[in-house]
Design an enzyme around this catalytic site. Structure first.
Site, PDB file in Angstrom:
ATOM      1  N   GLY A  75      32.546  41.154   7.958  1.00 11.21           N
ATOM      2  CA  GLY A  75      31.898  41.168   6.650  1.00 11.21           C
ATOM      3  C   GLY A  75      30.449  41.615   6.687  1.00 11.21           C
ATOM      4  CB  SER A  76      28.339  43.125   9.323  1.00  7.31           C
ATOM      5  OG  SER A  76      28.954  44.366   9.560  1.00  7.31           O
ATOM      6  CG  MET A  77      28.596  47.421   6.922  1.00 10.36           C
ATOM      7  SD  MET A  77      26.861  47.851   6.616  1.00 10.36           S
ATOM      8  CE  MET A  77      27.034  49.183   5.436  1.00 10.36           C
TER       9      MET A  77
END
Length: 238
Positions: A76-78
């Site tokens: 979910g880093s982006m």
């Protein structure tokens, strides 16, 4: 794909036209290709159908290797732009022929030796020569003296960075951050490591241009306008 040039019958007593000459010249070559395809098909189970399928697979492999490659988003880093499980199409020609990554681009890169032994997807925040600071008096990211409004892509509720930094990006390198800053391990986490968290431009695989899957999330990824006003490195601040 099998093609066979058509042989054009002509009156031997008449003068051939230019188009007939071309057709007659191409005819034997076309028949030769067709004969070769027939010969290969004889050795394959399924004949021409199998040959056609193999040809399509080879074509797709070449496209994936040199032109456009799909990647799955693993974390979910982006978010919220790129979600876990999204498939993005990465343009592998975007930075060929003299083009370079630009601020705001979403790129996929090989993190071996810098982030980890894997491919990663992040947003370009600084390019070679850029002075990147976080945060300014209003709590925003600042590049070359210009504050950047990241509200169009920064994950809701996140600040530009919980940890302050003040760096200059070496030439030929990139400073990369995730859009979901509170869940992204990016250049900030490697400032004290060899390489200083910078990624060489040569390790960029390509630019993520499209979200191709799921179908309901099909989107073209464009460069945010917020970076357009950032001056070039060494330019006037304001």
């Amino acid at each position: 794909m099998d093609t066979e040039a058509q042989h054009v019958e002509r009156d031997r007593a008449s003068s051939p036209s230019a188009s007939e000459e071309i057709s007659d010249t191409a005819g034997p070559e076309g028949r030769s290709r067709s004969a070769f395809a027939d010969h290969v098909a004889e050795w394959l189970p399924g004949g021409r159908i199998t040959l056609t399928v193999l040809g399509c697979l080879v074509f797709l492999l070449l496209v994936s290797r040199f032109v456009m490659q799909p990647f799955e988003i693993p974390s979910g880093s982006m978010e919220s732009g790129l979600r876990i499980g999204d498939r993005v199409l990465v343009n592998k020609l975007a930075y060929r022929f003299g083009s370079e990554p630009q601020r705001g681009d979403v790129v996929v890169f090989d993190g071996t030796g810098y982030f980890g032994n894997a491919d990663y997807v992040k947003r370009v925040v600084g390019v070679g020569g850029d002075h990147v600071v976080c945060c300014d008096k209003e709590g925003r990211l600042e590049v070359n003296g210009r504050s950047v409004d990241e509200s169009t892509f920064l994950h809701r509720g996140d600040s530009p960075s919980d940890a302050p930094f003040d760096i200059v990006v070496p030439e030929g390198s990139l400073f990369l951050l995730g859009d979901h800053r509170s869940r992204s391990r990016d250049s900030r986490d490697h400032l004290g490591s060899p390489g200083g968290g910078m990624v060489p431009v040569g390790d960029v695989i390509g630019r993520a241009d499209w979200i191709a899957w799921p179908a309901g999330h099909w989107t073209r990824l464009t460069r945010p306008d917020s970076y357009a006003r950032v001056p070039a490195a060494g330019g006037a601040h304001g």
